[in-house]
Design a protein around this motif. Structure first.
Motif, PDB file in Angstrom:
ATOM      1  N   ALA A  67      11.554   2.798 -10.658  1.00 22.08           N
ATOM      2  CA  ALA A  67      11.521   1.343 -10.476  1.00 22.08           C
ATOM      3  C   ALA A  67      12.839   0.726 -10.937  1.00 22.08           C
ATOM      4  O   ALA A  67      13.393  -0.162 -10.272  1.00 22.08           O
ATOM      5  N   ALA A  68      13.356   1.199 -12.075  1.00 21.45           N
ATOM      6  CA  ALA A  68      14.616   0.665 -12.603  1.00 21.45           C
ATOM      7  C   ALA A  68      15.744   0.878 -11.594  1.00 21.45           C
ATOM      8  O   ALA A  68      16.528  -0.044 -11.307  1.00 21.45           O
ATOM      9  N   ALA A  69      15.813   2.074 -11.029  1.00 22.24           N
ATOM     10  CA  ALA A  69      16.872   2.391 -10.068  1.00 22.24           C
ATOM     11  C   ALA A  69      16.761   1.512  -8.830  1.00 22.24           C
ATOM     12  O   ALA A  69      17.741   0.903  -8.386  1.00 22.24           O
ATOM     13  N   HIS A  70      15.527   1.407  -8.313  1.00 21.45           N
ATOM     14  CA  HIS A  70      15.341   0.630  -7.082  1.00 21.45           C
ATOM     15  C   HIS A  70      15.644  -0.854  -7.301  1.00 21.45           C
ATOM     16  O   HIS A  70      16.183  -1.517  -6.404  1.00 21.45           O
ATOM     17  N   LEU A  71      15.332  -1.372  -8.481  1.00 24.02           N
ATOM     18  CA  LEU A  71      15.532  -2.805  -8.747  1.00 24.02           C
ATOM     19  C   LEU A  71      16.891  -3.081  -9.387  1.00 24.02           C
ATOM     20  O   LEU A  71      17.218  -4.231  -9.687  1.00 24.02           O
ATOM     21  N   ASN A  82      10.320   2.635  -3.389  1.00 23.58           N
ATOM     22  CA  ASN A  82      11.515   2.427  -2.570  1.00 23.58           C
ATOM     23  C   ASN A  82      11.282   1.455  -1.411  1.00 23.58           C
ATOM     24  O   ASN A  82      12.228   0.930  -0.831  1.00 23.58           O
ATOM     25  N   ARG A  83      10.013   1.214  -1.094  1.00 26.12           N
ATOM     26  CA  ARG A  83       9.717   0.242  -0.030  1.00 26.12           C
ATOM     27  C   ARG A  83       9.551  -1.176  -0.568  1.00 26.12           C
ATOM     28  O   ARG A  83       9.352  -2.106   0.207  1.00 26.12           O
ATOM     29  N   ILE A  84       9.592  -1.336  -1.882  1.00 25.98           N
ATOM     30  CA  ILE A  84       9.423  -2.684  -2.450  1.00 25.98           C
ATOM     31  C   ILE A  84      10.614  -3.545  -2.083  1.00 25.98           C
ATOM     32  O   ILE A  84      11.766  -3.164  -2.302  1.00 25.98           O
ATOM     33  N   ASP A  85      10.305  -4.713  -1.503  1.00 28.36           N
ATOM     34  CA  ASP A  85      11.371  -5.576  -0.991  1.00 28.36           C
ATOM     35  C   ASP A  85      11.284  -6.954  -1.645  1.00 28.36           C
ATOM     36  O   ASP A  85      10.476  -7.783  -1.254  1.00 28.36           O
ATOM     37  N   LEU A  86      12.132  -7.173  -2.628  1.00 30.52           N
ATOM     38  CA  LEU A  86      12.074  -8.464  -3.329  1.00 30.52           C
ATOM     39  C   LEU A  86      12.832  -9.552  -2.579  1.00 30.52           C
ATOM     40  O   LEU A  86      12.863 -10.702  -2.994  1.00 30.52           O
ATOM     41  N   GLN A  87      13.473  -9.183  -1.454  1.00 32.61           N
ATOM     42  CA  GLN A  87      14.078 -10.207  -0.588  1.00 32.61           C
ATOM     43  C   GLN A  87      12.969 -10.963   0.143  1.00 32.61           C
ATOM     44  O   GLN A  87      13.128 -12.137   0.456  1.00 32.61           O
ATOM     45  N   HIS A 100       0.859  -1.185   0.000  1.00 34.90           N
ATOM     46  CA  HIS A 100       0.000   0.000   0.000  1.00 34.90           C
ATOM     47  C   HIS A 100       0.897   1.238   0.000  1.00 34.90           C
ATOM     48  O   HIS A 100       1.564   1.542   0.988  1.00 34.90           O
ATOM     49  N   ALA A 101       0.923   1.912  -1.146  1.00 36.80           N
ATOM     50  CA  ALA A 101       1.769   3.106  -1.248  1.00 36.80           C
ATOM     51  C   ALA A 101       1.019   4.337  -0.769  1.00 36.80           C
ATOM     52  O   ALA A 101       1.631   5.261  -0.229  1.00 36.80           O
ATOM     53  N   GLY A 102      -0.309   4.355  -1.001  1.00 42.66           N
ATOM     54  CA  GLY A 102      -1.092   5.509  -0.562  1.00 42.66           C
ATOM     55  C   GLY A 102      -1.917   6.158  -1.670  1.00 42.66           C
ATOM     56  O   GLY A 102      -2.493   7.217  -1.474  1.00 42.66           O
ATOM     57  N   LEU A 111       0.283  -0.797  -5.281  1.00 47.41           N
ATOM     58  CA  LEU A 111       1.524  -0.773  -6.053  1.00 47.41           C
ATOM     59  C   LEU A 111       2.132  -2.169  -6.060  1.00 47.41           C
ATOM     60  O   LEU A 111       2.239  -2.800  -5.005  1.00 47.41           O
ATOM     61  N   GLY A 112       2.513  -2.663  -7.227  1.00 45.95           N
ATOM     62  CA  GLY A 112       3.046  -4.014  -7.313  1.00 45.95           C
ATOM     63  C   GLY A 112       4.147  -4.130  -8.350  1.00 45.95           C
ATOM     64  O   GLY A 112       4.228  -3.319  -9.275  1.00 45.95           O
ATOM     65  N   VAL A 113       4.977  -5.140  -8.163  1.00 48.90           N
ATOM     66  CA  VAL A 113       6.100  -5.365  -9.076  1.00 48.90           C
ATOM     67  C   VAL A 113       6.222  -6.842  -9.419  1.00 48.90           C
ATOM     68  O   VAL A 113       6.025  -7.696  -8.564  1.00 48.90           O
ATOM     69  N   ILE A 114       6.479  -7.120 -10.693  1.00 45.38           N
ATOM     70  CA  ILE A 114       6.903  -8.457 -11.117  1.00 45.38           C
ATOM     71  C   ILE A 114       8.358  -8.313 -11.566  1.00 45.38           C
ATOM     72  O   ILE A 114       8.709  -7.334 -12.249  1.00 45.38           O
ATOM     73  N   TYR A 115       9.200  -9.269 -11.170  1.00 45.49           N
ATOM     74  CA  TYR A 115      10.627  -9.180 -11.496  1.00 45.49           C
ATOM     75  C   TYR A 115      11.104 -10.543 -11.982  1.00 45.49           C
ATOM     76  O   TYR A 115      10.707 -11.583 -11.449  1.00 45.49           O
ATOM     77  N   SER A 116      11.927 -10.536 -13.005  1.00 43.67           N
ATOM     78  CA  SER A 116      12.524 -11.785 -13.492  1.00 43.67           C
ATOM     79  C   SER A 116      14.033 -11.735 -13.258  1.00 43.67           C
ATOM     80  O   SER A 116      14.673 -10.712 -13.548  1.00 43.67           O
ATOM     81  N   GLU A 117      14.604 -12.852 -12.776  1.00 38.94           N
ATOM     82  CA  GLU A 117      16.058 -12.913 -12.497  1.00 38.94           C
ATOM     83  C   GLU A 117      16.882 -12.500 -13.701  1.00 38.94           C
ATOM     84  O   GLU A 117      17.923 -11.865 -13.562  1.00 38.94           O
TER      85      GLU A 117
END
Lengths: 397, 397
Positions: free
Chosen positions: A96-100, A129-134, A20-22, A30-36
């Motif tokens: 998003a690019a910078a954060h990931l 910036n709060r997205i945590d893919l860990q 929840h970004a606000g 707010l959501g992200v899909i990421y591929s290795e």
């Protein structure tokens, strides 16, 4: 092929999360899909001439590059927002690019929500910036893309292709302004299959015609529709070539994922209480069969009849008549469920008690045989209810 | 030109009446228009491929002959009724001709009501035989053609043409399955003008495009639509020739009668609380302007926004975008009433209190300037309400 429990992150090498970004009051937005690794990607977009800014940015991004990430927000559509909207969409991609830590040319973006409002960029930035893919929570992505949807929509399938287990996952959102040719509908499909970008685009374009473009909620085509597919190849199957057994299996997976998501969207149309499936057979061409089927599920009078659980074949044959395909008005057969209502356009006697039970079900199927050819097609819609009016009349800009 | 109080029988030599035959429970359901002498006639019909039996009979009748009478029933549409339906339509024509002592080749017939039910011919026959043109009640005709309409719809105008007073009257019914290209809409226009059948048909066909075909209630085109015009020449004006002052005056009368009836039908759409008028200007062609206008008033999301009295320009511009005409998405200006909402597709600040009052009115006008050409067009629709759902979901076959 097997349907399994899972998420958009089930295929190898994919991660997904949401928060929840606000942009919305309480719900995830707010959501992200990421591929290795960068994935081959394909997309189809809204046919509305008024296209949202993220559509323009993602279209441009997909021209040459592979994709490694997709960032999506709900709450604000970033449509009809002019130059500032376009700048904000690009900024969202950059953030998003910078954060990931990936190239911005590998980041697709999508937005859904209110038209004509600018993205609150401070909120977007803080959220990204709060997205945590860990510690990813894939279901949080499924939730983050919703607007007036009442439930998340996902399907995951697996299949052995040339000895390797291939997984394909799909997630989508509806639920108003749905008459795609791509609209307020977003769908994302991930797979670890090894397949070229060209073949992926061909399959997506073809299957969109018979699945996502065959649903309708209210006949309105939105400014933000997009179906995006990522294939990262981590299943390590030999690359899929056209017209092979591997190809057929992959297409079957794709068909099932697309059709299932499309039906889920139709069923969860604003205010809907049931899914209506129209199947048209005996048509001159599959294109005409799909056209007639879509007119039947798109008719307000058919939709209200289904809400009222009334087997009103007059409204259905009326929709068949104005669909604009070749028909012989004297030759039409029609069924609701497995009970025949018309034979050669003449009313048939049917079991009213049985019909009542058929119409009470969560899915009602209408079959129309035009009896002038051999081709067929399907479309999906929902009933038109008091709740649709409530959702759309009480909603204020 | 003057608008006067009157009925479909106001032009010289016309008589009309109606009664309760028994097709409906209580309300009037059978009506007749009669001309002292055979009148030149013109008609346009539904574009639905599934056409009701009376459409086929009237179309055939109008091929060569003049018309002296029109007989109309409501309650049963005589659509999807096969061979028996066609025989019944012909029988209805014959019964009326015999009772009125005119040739059956001069009698047009029309039906509106439930699809798929046969006409109860004993009821029709008994009703026709009770028609008394010695004591005609013209307003009873206006009532007899209604179905779910909440009021009768009529307009009468007069004009001096070449020294003679010419009268033209129109009467119509709506109110669901309305998205003509001719549907459940019936309209009858009588005039005592002296004009050829050919010119009458030309004017009717042309004016239908910008009036009756520019209204929509629910997007469904019915099986029974018809607009029928009778001109008996009893005003004794010199015959109207094309491109004369007399012609221009006649066309202006025709335009006013057609547009007024069309707007009355849209305003009395099933469950409607208000009329929505969309005007599109600055278009490449008038055809495209009308197309865009009709998409705006046809959008379920615009219709529910108007019911909710919300100035939701996002839904309006969305409809403009998918209308399929040439547009520049960055160049659109938009007004509701006289307040501007968009300038070059960018939101404008407006007076919320004033907007609230504008949206509360019984007629709301939306103006869209595409800013790419010089042509314009209009369309009319109504809001989409709880009552529409009630009327159509509770209605049982």
């Amino acid at each position: 092929m097997q349907i399994i429990d899972g998420t958009i992150a089930s295929p190898k090498g994919f991660y997904a999360t949401g928060l929840h970004a606000g942009l919305k009051k309480v719900k995830k937005d707010l959501g992200v899909i990421y591929s290795e690794i960068p994935a081959n990607a394909a997309a189809v977009y809204t046919t509305n001439q008024v296209k949202a800014a993220p559509i323009a940015v993602t279209k441009e991004t997909l021209k040459n590059q592979k994709l490694q990430a997709v960032v999506v927000n709900s709450g604000v559509a970033n449509a009809c927002t002019g130059k500032l909207g376009l700048e904000n969409a690009k900024k969202m991609q950059e953030l998003a690019a910078a954060h990931l830590s990936v190239k911005k040319e590998t980041v697709a973006i999508a937005s859904t929500g209110v038209i004509g409002k600018q993205l609150p960029m401070a909120v977007i930035e803080e959220g990204i910036n709060r997205i945590d893919l860990q510690k990813p929570v894939p279901m949080a992505f499924h939730e983050a893309i919703l607007t007036t949807d009442t439930s998340t929509k996902e399907i995951v399938v697996t299949e052995k292709i040339n000895g390797q287990l291939v997984t394909m996952a799909g997630v989508a959102k509806g639920s108003g302004m749905i008459h795609p040719n791509m609209a307020t509908m977003l769908a994302f499909i991930t797979t670890d299959a090894h397949i070229s970008k060209q073949l992926l685009q061909m399959i997506l374009t073809e299957k969109t015609e018979t699945t996502f473009n065959q649903i309708t909620v209210d006949g309105d085509t939105s400014t933000n529709d997009m179906v995006l597919v990522l294939a990262n190849g981590l299943a390590e199957n030999p690359i899929i070539e056209i017209n092979t057994e591997a190809y057929e299996k992959f297409v079957a997976m794709f068909q099932l994922v697309s059709e299932t998501l499309a039906k889920m969207i139709a069923k969860d149309g604003e205010g809907a209480t049931k899914l209506i499936e129209a199947q048209v057979i005996g048509a001159h061409s599959d294109l005409e069969a799909r056209l007639v089927a879509k007119k039947v599920v798109g008719s307000s009078l058919v939709k209200t009849a289904m809400f009222g659980e009334d087997p009103n074949w007059g409204r259905i044959i009326c929709a068949v008549g104005y669909a604009g395909s070749q028909t012989d008005p004297e030759k039409i057969d029609m069924w609701i469920g497995d009970q025949q209502l018309l034979k050669q356009s003449q009313p048939q006697v049917f079991d009213e008690e049985l019909m009542k039970k058929t119409l009470e079900k969560a899915t009602v199927s209408i079959t129309v045989d035009l009896n002038i050819g051999t081709q067929s097609g399907k479309a999906w819609g929902c009933d038109l209810t008091y709740k649709y009016i409530e959702v759309n009349a009480l909603y204020h800009t």
